[in-house]
Design a protein around this motif. Structure first.
Motif, mmCIF file in Angstrom:
data_model
loop_
_atom_site.group_PDB
_atom_site.id
_atom_site.type_symbol
_atom_site.label_atom_id
_atom_site.label_comp_id
_atom_site.label_asym_id
_atom_site.label_seq_id
_atom_site.Cartn_x
_atom_site.Cartn_y
_atom_site.Cartn_z
ATOM 1 N N PRO A 54 0.862 -1.162 -0.068
ATOM 2 C CA PRO A 54 0.031 -0.091 0.181
ATOM 3 C C PRO A 54 0.975 1.274 0.088
ATOM 4 C CG PRO A 54 -0.166 -1.161 2.062
ATOM 5 C CD PRO A 54 0.726 -2.176 1.066
ATOM 6 N N LYS A 55 0.285 2.177 -0.723
ATOM 7 C CA LYS A 55 1.160 3.443 -0.967
ATOM 8 C C LYS A 55 0.811 4.483 0.488
ATOM 9 C CE LYS A 55 2.500 6.347 -4.325
ATOM 10 N NZ LYS A 55 2.084 7.165 -5.440
ATOM 11 N N ALA A 56 -0.333 4.774 0.513
ATOM 12 C CA ALA A 56 -0.937 5.587 1.483
ATOM 13 C C ALA A 56 -1.239 4.739 2.563
ATOM 14 C CB ALA A 56 -1.870 6.305 1.211
ATOM 15 N N GLY A 57 -0.121 4.271 3.394
ATOM 16 C CA GLY A 57 -0.235 3.029 4.306
ATOM 17 C C GLY A 57 -1.656 3.218 5.340
ATOM 18 N N ARG A 58 -2.057 4.230 5.575
ATOM 19 C CA ARG A 58 -3.089 4.185 6.641
ATOM 20 C C ARG A 58 -4.265 3.641 5.956
ATOM 21 N NH1 ARG A 58 -2.403 9.817 9.849
ATOM 22 N NH2 ARG A 58 -0.322 9.324 10.325
ATOM 23 N N SER A 59 -4.700 3.908 4.945
ATOM 24 C CA SER A 59 -5.937 3.113 4.125
ATOM 25 C C SER A 59 -5.545 1.576 4.374
ATOM 26 C CB SER A 59 -6.215 3.559 2.921
ATOM 27 O OG SER A 59 -5.152 3.205 1.852
ATOM 28 N N ALA A 60 -4.412 1.084 4.193
ATOM 29 C CA ALA A 60 -4.318 -0.384 4.098
ATOM 30 C C ALA A 60 -4.315 -0.746 5.715
ATOM 31 C CB ALA A 60 -2.853 -0.618 3.727
ATOM 32 N N LEU A 61 -4.022 0.035 6.544
ATOM 33 C CA LEU A 61 -4.118 -0.320 7.824
ATOM 34 C C LEU A 61 -5.425 -0.538 8.303
ATOM 35 C CD1 LEU A 61 -1.349 1.924 9.191
ATOM 36 C CD2 LEU A 61 -1.102 -0.598 8.799
ATOM 37 N N ARG A 62 -6.484 0.126 7.733
ATOM 38 C CA ARG A 62 -7.925 0.075 8.347
ATOM 39 C C ARG A 62 -8.632 -1.098 7.795
ATOM 40 N NH1 ARG A 62 -9.667 6.501 7.279
ATOM 41 N NH2 ARG A 62 -7.430 6.822 7.706
ATOM 42 N N ARG A 63 -8.016 -1.922 7.185
ATOM 43 C CA ARG A 63 -8.856 -3.057 6.628
ATOM 44 C C ARG A 63 -9.168 -3.895 7.769
ATOM 45 N NH1 ARG A 63 -3.791 -5.208 3.570
ATOM 46 N NH2 ARG A 63 -2.120 -5.175 5.386
ATOM 47 N N ASP A 64 -10.293 -4.640 7.690
ATOM 48 C CA ASP A 64 -10.610 -5.480 8.672
ATOM 49 C C ASP A 64 -10.680 -7.063 8.152
ATOM 50 O OD1 ASP A 64 -14.016 -4.264 8.465
ATOM 51 O OD2 ASP A 64 -12.925 -6.005 7.326
ATOM 52 N N ALA B 241 -4.496 -1.973 14.698
ATOM 53 C CA ALA B 241 -5.728 -1.413 15.161
ATOM 54 C C ALA B 241 -6.513 -0.944 14.072
ATOM 55 C CB ALA B 241 -5.422 -0.605 16.346
ATOM 56 N N ALA B 242 -7.899 -1.402 14.284
ATOM 57 C CA ALA B 242 -8.851 -0.689 13.519
ATOM 58 C C ALA B 242 -8.957 0.915 13.760
ATOM 59 C CB ALA B 242 -10.311 -1.462 13.461
ATOM 60 N N ILE B 243 -8.989 1.324 12.747
ATOM 61 C CA ILE B 243 -9.305 3.071 12.890
ATOM 62 C C ILE B 243 -10.790 3.156 13.416
ATOM 63 C CG2 ILE B 243 -9.029 5.326 11.823
ATOM 64 C CD1 ILE B 243 -6.397 3.519 12.239
ATOM 65 N N PRO B 244 -10.785 4.096 14.418
ATOM 66 C CA PRO B 244 -12.217 4.507 14.865
ATOM 67 C C PRO B 244 -13.060 5.215 14.222
ATOM 68 C CG PRO B 244 -10.680 5.814 16.025
ATOM 69 C CD PRO B 244 -9.683 4.769 15.265
ATOM 70 N N ASP C 198 3.145 9.749 14.655
ATOM 71 C CA ASP C 198 2.895 8.849 13.354
ATOM 72 C C ASP C 198 2.442 7.551 13.915
ATOM 73 O OD1 ASP C 198 3.549 10.748 11.650
ATOM 74 O OD2 ASP C 198 5.727 10.262 11.754
ATOM 75 N N ILE C 199 3.044 7.006 14.925
ATOM 76 C CA ILE C 199 3.042 5.480 15.481
ATOM 77 C C ILE C 199 2.773 5.709 16.856
ATOM 78 C CG2 ILE C 199 3.665 3.234 15.599
ATOM 79 C CD1 ILE C 199 5.394 3.707 13.179
ATOM 80 N N ALA D 101 -5.928 10.685 17.333
ATOM 81 C CA ALA D 101 -4.810 11.069 16.460
ATOM 82 C C ALA D 101 -4.821 9.923 15.037
ATOM 83 C CB ALA D 101 -3.329 10.756 17.023
ATOM 84 N N ASP D 102 -5.536 8.878 15.201
ATOM 85 C CA ASP D 102 -5.970 8.261 13.936
ATOM 86 C C ASP D 102 -4.450 7.728 13.519
ATOM 87 O OD1 ASP D 102 -6.888 7.164 11.908
ATOM 88 O OD2 ASP D 102 -7.139 9.038 10.686
ATOM 89 N N VAL D 103 -3.771 7.014 14.414
ATOM 90 C CA VAL D 103 -2.550 6.543 14.041
ATOM 91 C C VAL D 103 -2.410 5.031 14.523
ATOM 92 C CG1 VAL D 103 -1.352 8.712 14.298
ATOM 93 C CG2 VAL D 103 -1.531 7.272 16.257
#
Ligand SMILES: Nc1nc2c(ncn2[C@@H]2O[C@H](COP(=O)(O)OP(=O)(O)OP(=O)(O)O)[C@@H](O)[C@H]2O)c(=O)[nH]1
Length: 951
Positions: free
Chosen positions: A90-100, A235-238, A518-519, A544-546
Motif C-alpha cells: 500500500p502506498k498511503a499506508g493508513r488506508s491499508a491499516l484500516r482493513r478489517d 488496530a482498526a481505525i475508530p 505517526d505511530i 490521532a488516527d495512528v
C-alpha cells in the motif's frame, strides 16, 4: 529458528498478507498478521502446502495434478499471463491499516482472469480454465472462478450435439466470460488497498521485483527497489476519523435548515439560575427602556417638525434679539433651561453619546463598557448602572464577557451580534496551515513514534534501552514529568521517539505527544494490565488516527501472566494478532532487553508501510513540546519540526512568543549544534522572547514585526482571559452569580506558581483543580515559567499568597525580600507532593467541627445560697467525671431546663480541675442560681475536630 511471516513472504517472493491466509489454510493457526512468527516446523508446513504437498489438507483433495499454479513465480509483468503477478504494497499506508478481517477475506486474489478475447476459446481450453481451480487459493474463491462443470458441459455438448448446439454452448460460455469480466472490472478490497484497479490477471499478489512493469504498479521508493514491503495488521481505525472528510456540498435545491425564531433573553433560556423576582425586574426594565425609546423617538419627530417650521417662509423674518428670543422659546424643552450643574455632570461622563441610539449592533470581542456604550449610543453610566444593579462594580474600561454583554444589551433593548475581526494571525498563519504541498515536493521523513501508557509501566526505560541512554534512573520521584523527543538512526534509517509522562496529571502532555505522532507504542506492564492512563492513551492514539503497536512490558517479572493483559487489550478494542486480531503485541522487558529488537523491527515495518513524507522545502511548521527558562541560555524551546526546514536565523512565532532562532541543538546530544532541522527532527532552540505554551504550533514567517504583533495580540488576549479567571477587574456573569450564591464567604488560598516548564504549570493546575471543596478554594494569581522574582514576592505579600516554586529557586533578591516580608516560598520537585501539601493547607482552613463529648452525671444533693456569689450545688458524681471547663445540662423531672458552663468546681475548699466518680464536690453554674436538690447535671465538653476533604 522462528521466522516472521513477512520475512518468509520476502523469501518466497509472495505478498505477506496472502501468506497469512495461506498459513491458516495450511493448518498453521493463530497467525493474525504478517508480523507473527513461524517455527521451523510451521515454515515447513507452509512451504509444503505452497508446493502442493499434503500440508494444507482440504484443498489438495480436489486438486488434480495442478501444473505448478501455487509456485511463486516471478511475473512476466504483462499482467495477462493468467499466473502470478505483482501488486505493490500500500502506498498511503493508513488506508491499508484500516482493513478489517472481512475485507481481507474478500481481498483474496482472484484465481483467474479470463480476458474478454479469451472467452470464445473457453470450450476448447477447459484445462486452462480448470487449472487455477486446482490451486489452494482457488478453492476458497468461487465466484469469479470459471465453473469446471459449466466448461465440461460445454465441451460435452460440443461433442454430443450438432454444430448449432455447439454454437449455443459457445455463446453461453462467452456470456459467462463477459459476466466474469464485468465482475473483475470491479477491483476487490485488497486490490483497491494495494493501489491496483484491474491491473492484470495475476492470481496471487506478490511483492517484489517487476512491479513497475505491471499495469497499475505504483511508484517505488528511491533506494529500496529490491526490498519487498510486508503487510502489517494494525488496530482498526475508530469511527471518529470520519470527521476528517471534507463537508459535502449542499445540493442546490436542498431546503435550508429552519432556525427557530427565539427572542427570549439568553439567561432565561439558559435555565434561569436567577430567582423569578429578578427575571421580572429585568423584564420591567427592558419594558421601560423600550417605552423611553419610543418617547424619545416621538419627541425627536416633533422637534423635527418644529425645526421644519422654522424654515417656513410664512414666518416673518426676525433679526437680532427677537430671533434669539424666538429660537429660545421655540426650543422650549427643559434642556434649554438646564442649570449649569447638570450640564457639567453630563460632560463628565466622558463618553461621546452623540451617536444615535441603535436597535441592533455588531460588536467585536473582547468588549468593554465603553465599546458597548459607543456602539449602542447609550451613555456609559447607564450601562454601569445596570451592572451595578446586577451586583457588578466595575469601570468604563472593564472588559465584559459575551454573556454579560448580552445581558446588558438585553436590558437596554438592543440586539447584539458578536463579530470576530480577522487578525494578522488569521491572514498569515492560517494561510500557512492551509498551504497544501504537492505530491512531487514530498520526501521521505523519519517516523515519529510516541510511547504512551500508564505511569511506571516502563515507557522511559524502553526508550532508554532502545537508544542506549539512561534517563529513567535520574527522574525525580521515579516519574517522568517532561515530554522528551530524540532522533536516532537504525541501519541508516532515522526514527524520532517521543516519551510522555504516564502520571494522570499530564493528560495535556500525552495528548500533545499523540498529536505529533505517526505511530503509538502503547506500553502495558504485563503484571498490571490495562490501567486508567492506558485507556486514556488508547483514546489519544485513536483520536490521532495512528497505528498502535503494543509493547507488553516487564515480561521478565516472575509469575506474570500476559493473558490477562491481552484480555484487557481485547476488551479495549485492541485484539492482539496472536488471537487473530489486528494489533501487534510485542512482549518486551526493558530490564533484560528481551523483545526490544522485535519491537524496533515492528516499528520500522509499520513505518516502511506508511511511507511518511513531508515537504522539506517550505517555511517550517513545528510543534512546541515544551519550553523552559534557562539561567544562561534564556528561553529554551523543545520543538518537533513537522513540515519544512527550520534554520538558525529564521523568524518564528509560537503561541505568545516570537523571535529569531539563535541556536539549535540535538536533544540527545546537547553539545551538537544544528544549523537546520527538517521534518520529524526534534530540536532544542533558543531565541524566543518568552516561553511559549507547550502544544503551540511554531511558524516561520518573514517579518519580525508581524511576528511580534501576532505574539503580542495573543499575549494580550491570554492576559485578559487570565485576569477574568482570577476575578480581577473583568466583569463576568460568573462573578455575578458567585456573589448571588454567597461564594464570597469561601475561604481562599492565593497561589503564585513558578515552574521550570510550561508543561509543569499545566500539570500543576490540573492537579490543583481536583482540590475542590464548597468552603475553601485555591486561586492562582499568577503562573509563569522561570525562577521566583522579587516581583512575585511583593505580589504574594500584597495578596497574602503562597509561592509554589516547582523545580525552580528564588533569586537572591527574592529570597531576601521573602525573609523580610515573611512570604512563604515552597519548593517542590514532584507534582503530587504539591497537591498533597496544598490539600493539607486547605483542610487546615476548613472550620473545625464542634463535637460534644459526654463526661459524666452528677446528682445535686444540697444547695447553698451565698450572697454575692449565688447558689452552690453540693453534688455527688454518679458516673464519669466532672471537669472545671465543661458544661452541664440541668435536668429536672426528666426535662432539660438549661445548659450552662461550669463556673467553679471545688472539693472541700479547694478549686480543682476535675472530680471523679463517687466523690462529692461543689459546683457553681455560670448564670444560673435556681438550682435545686435532686436536679441532675449531665456534664459534657465541646471539642473541636479538624476536618478533611473526605468528611
Ligand atoms: N522488572 C522490570 N522492571 C521494569 C521494566 N521496565 C521498567 N521497569 C521498572 O519500572 C519502573 C518504572 O519505569 P519507567 O521507565 O520510569 O516507567 P514509565 O512508564 O516511564 O513511568 P512514567 O514516565 O513516570 O509514567 C522503574 O523502576 C523501572 O526500572 C521491565 O521490563 N521489567
Amino acid at each position: 529458528m522462528a521466522v516472521r511471516i513477512y520475512a518468509l513472504a520476502k523469501e518466497l517472493d509472495v505478498d505477506s498478507k496472502e501468506l497469512v491466509d495461506v498459513c491458516t489454510r495450511a493448518g498453521v493457526t493463530g497467525k493474525g498478521s504478517a508480523l507473527a512468527s513461524l517455527s521451523d516446523d510451521e515454515v515447513a508446513r507452509v512451504k509444503e502446502y505452497l508446493t502442493g504437498g499434503s500440508g494444507g489438507g482440504a484443498t489438495t483433495a480436489t486438486a488434480p495434478a495442478a501444473p505448478a499454479a501455487p509456485v511463486m513465480k516471478r511475473p512476466t509483468g504483462d499482467g495477462r499471463d493468467g499466473k502470478i503477478r505483482n501488486i505493490q504494497a500500500p502506498k498511503a499506508g493508513r488506508s491499508a491499516l484500516r482493513r478489517d478481517g472481512s475485507e481481507a477475506a474478500e481481498s483474496r486474489p482472484l484465481d483467474v482472469v479470463t480476458p474478454a478475447d479469451d472467452a470464445p476459446e473457453a470450450e476448447d481450453d477447459a484445462s486452462q480454465v480448470e487449472a487455477p481451480a486446482e490451486t489452494p487459493i482457488a478453492a476458497t474463491s468461487d465466484a469469479p472462478v470459471a465453473d469446471d462443470s459449466a466448461a465440461a458441459e460445454a465441451a460435452e455438448a460440443a461433442e454430443a450435439t450438432a454444430d448449432t448446439a455447439k454454437a449455443e454452448a459457445k455463446a453461453e460460455a462467452q456470456a459467462e466470460a463477459e459476466e466474469r469480466k464485468a465482475e473483475l472490472a470491479q477491483p476487490g478490497p485488497l486490490a483497491r488497498m494495494m493501489g491496483g484497479g484491474r491491473g492484470g490477471s495475476g492470481k496471487m499478489p506478490v511483492i517484489g521485483a517487476g512491479q513497475d512493469s505491471g499495469q497499475g504498479a505504483a511508484k517505488k521508493r528511491p533506494g529500496d527497489g529490491s526490498r519487498p514491503r510486508p503487510v502489517v495488521k494494525l488496530a482498526a481505525i475508530p469511527a471518529q476519523t470520519q470527521r476528517r472528510e471534507a463537508p459535502k456540498a449542499k445540493a442546490k435545491d436542498e431546503t435550508p435548515t429552519q432556525k427557530p425564531d427565539m427572542k427570549l433573553p439568553s439567561d432565561v433560556l439558559g435555565g434561569g439560575s436567577k430567582p423569578l423576582a429578578h427575571q421580572l425586574k429585568r423584564a420591567e426594565r427592558t419594558l421601560e427602556a423600550a417605552k423611553l425609546k419610543e418617547k424619545e423617538e416621538a419627541e425627536s419627530k416633533t422637534r423635527g417638525r418644529r425645526g421644519g417650521a422654522a424654515a417656513d417662509s410664512s414666518v416673518p423674518m426676525l433679526g437680532g434679539r427677537e430671533q434669539r428670543q424666538l429660537t429660545r422659546n421655540r426650543g422650549g424643552g427643559r434642556a434649554n433651561f438646564r442649570p449649569r450643574r447638570m450640564l457639567g455632570r453630563r460632560r463628565k461622563s466622558g463618553v461621546n453619546t452623540a451617536a444615535p441610539r441603535k436597535d441592533r449592533i455588531s460588536i467585536q470581542l473582547p468588549c468593554t463598557v465603553k465599546d458597548l456604550s459607543e456602539a449602542a449610543g447609550v451613555p456609559a453610566v447607564a450601562i454601569l448602572r445596570i451592572l451595578m444593579e446586577e451586583g457588578v462594580m466595575t469601570n468604563i474600561n472593564a472588559v465584559m464577557d459575551p454573556e454579560l454583554t448580552e445581558l446588558v444589551a438585553g436590558d437596554l433593548g438592543v440586539d447584539i451580534d458578536f463579530v470576530q475581526a480577522e487578525t494578522l494571525e488569521d491572514k498569515l498563519l492560517t494561510a500557512m496551515d492551509e498551504l497544501e504541498d504537492d505530491e512531487a515536493s514530498l520526501k521521505p521523513r523519519a517516523p515519529v513514534v510516541t510511547f504512551l501508557g500508564h505511569v511506571d509501566h516502563g515507557k522511559t526505560s524502553l526508550i532508554d534501552k532502545l537508544i542506549g541512554i539512561d534517563v529513567a534512573s535520574g527522574e525525580d520521584g521515579g516519574i517522568t514529568q517532561h515530554i522528551r523527543a530524540y532522533q536516532i538512526e537504525n541501519d541508516g534509517r532515522p526514527i524520532s521517539f517521543v516519551d510522555t509522562p504516564g502520571h494522570e496529571a499530564f493528560t495535556e502532555m500525552r495528548a500533545r505527544g499523540a498529536g505529533v505522532t505517526d505511530i503509538v507504542v502503547l506500553v502495558v506492564a504485563a503484571d498490571d494490565g490495562v490501567m486508567p492512563q492506558t485507556e486514556e492513551a488508547i483514546s489519544h492514539a485513536k483520536a490521532a488516527d495512528v497505528p498502535i503497536i503494543v509493547a507488553l512490558n516487564k515480561i521478565d517479572l516472575p509469575g506474570v501472566d500476559p493473558t490477562r493483559a491481552l484480555q484487557d487489550l481485547a476488551a479495549n478494542d485492541l485484539l492482539p494478532s496472536e488471537w487473530g486480531g489486528e494489533v501487534e503485541v510485542v512482549k518486551t522487558s526493558a530490564t533484560t532487553g528481551e523483545g526490544l529488537e522485535e519491537l524496533l523491527e515492528t516499528i520500522l515495518t509499520v513505518a516502511e508501510l506508511n511511507e511518511f513524507k513531508a515537504n522539506p522545502d517550505r517555511p517550517a511548521i513545528g510543534s512546541c513540546l515544551e519550553s523552559q527558562q534557562d539561567a544562561d541560555k534564556g528561553v529554551v524551546t523543545k520543538v518537533l519540526v513537522q513540515k519544512g526546514t527550520l534554520r538558525v536565523g529564521d523568524t518564528v512565532v509560537c503561541g505568545e512568543a516570537y523571535g529569531k532562532v539563535k541556536a539549535m541543538t540535538d536533544p540527545l546530544r546537547p553539545s551538537r549544534r544544528l544549523l537546520e532541522a527538517g521534518p520529524s527532527v526534534p530540536v532544542n532552540l533558543t531565541g524566543l522572547n518568552r516561553a511559549p505554551s507547550a502544544g503551540e504550533p511554531l511558524y516561520v514567517i518573514d517579518d519580525i514585526a508581524a511576528a511580534r504583533e501576532i505574539a503580542d495580540t495573543r499575549a494580550h488576549a491570554e492576559r485578559a482571559e487570565f485576569l477574568g479567571s482570577t476575578g480581577f477587574q473583568a466583569a463576568t456573569l460568573e462573578n455575578l452569580f458567585d456573589r448571588l450564591d454567597g461564594v464570597g464567604d469561601i475561604q481562599t488560598l492565593n497561589l503564585i506558581l513558578r515552574a521550570d516548564v510550561r508543561g509543569s504549570i499545566e500539570a500543576l493546575e490540573k492537579e490543583l483543580t481536583k482540590l475542590e471543596h464548597p468552603e475553601v478554594r485555591l486561586r492562582i494569581l499568577q503562573k509563569s515559567v522561570g525562577g521566583v522574582t522579587e516581583g512575585d514576592v511583593l505580589l504574594a505579600d500584597a495578596s497574602e499568597a503562597v509561592i509554589i516554586a516547582f523545580n525552580v529557586v528564588p533569586d537572591d533578591k527574592a529570597r531576601a525580600k521573602a525573609d523580610q516580608l515573611g512570604v512563604e516560598i515552597r519548593r517542590y520537585g514532584i507534582i503530587y507532593k504539591v497537591a498533597d501539601d496544598l490539600k493539607l493547607a486547605l483542610e487546615g482552613m476548613l472550620r473545625p467541627e464542634q463535637r460534644e463529648v459526654d463526661l459524666g452525671r452528677v446528682l445535686v444533693q444540697m444547695v447553698f445560697k451565698i450572697s454575692r456569689i449565688g447558689a452552690i450545688a453540693g453534688c455527688r458524681v454518679l458516673q464519669g467525671v466532672v471537669e472545671r471547663n465543661a458544661r452541664a445540662r440541668v435536668i429536672r423531672e426528666n426535662t432539660v431546663i438549661g445548659d450552662y458552663a461550669i463556673d467553679t468546681l471545688r472539693r472541700e475548699k479547694d478549686d480543682v480541675k476535675e472530680v471523679r466518680e463517687g466523690y462529692e464536690c461543689g459546683v457553681k453554674l455560670a448564670g444560673f442560681n435556681d438550682i435545686k436538690e435532686a436536679d441532675l447535671l449531665e456534664v459534657y465538653k465541646v471539642i473541636e475536630v479538624t476536618r478533611s476533604f473526605e468528611d
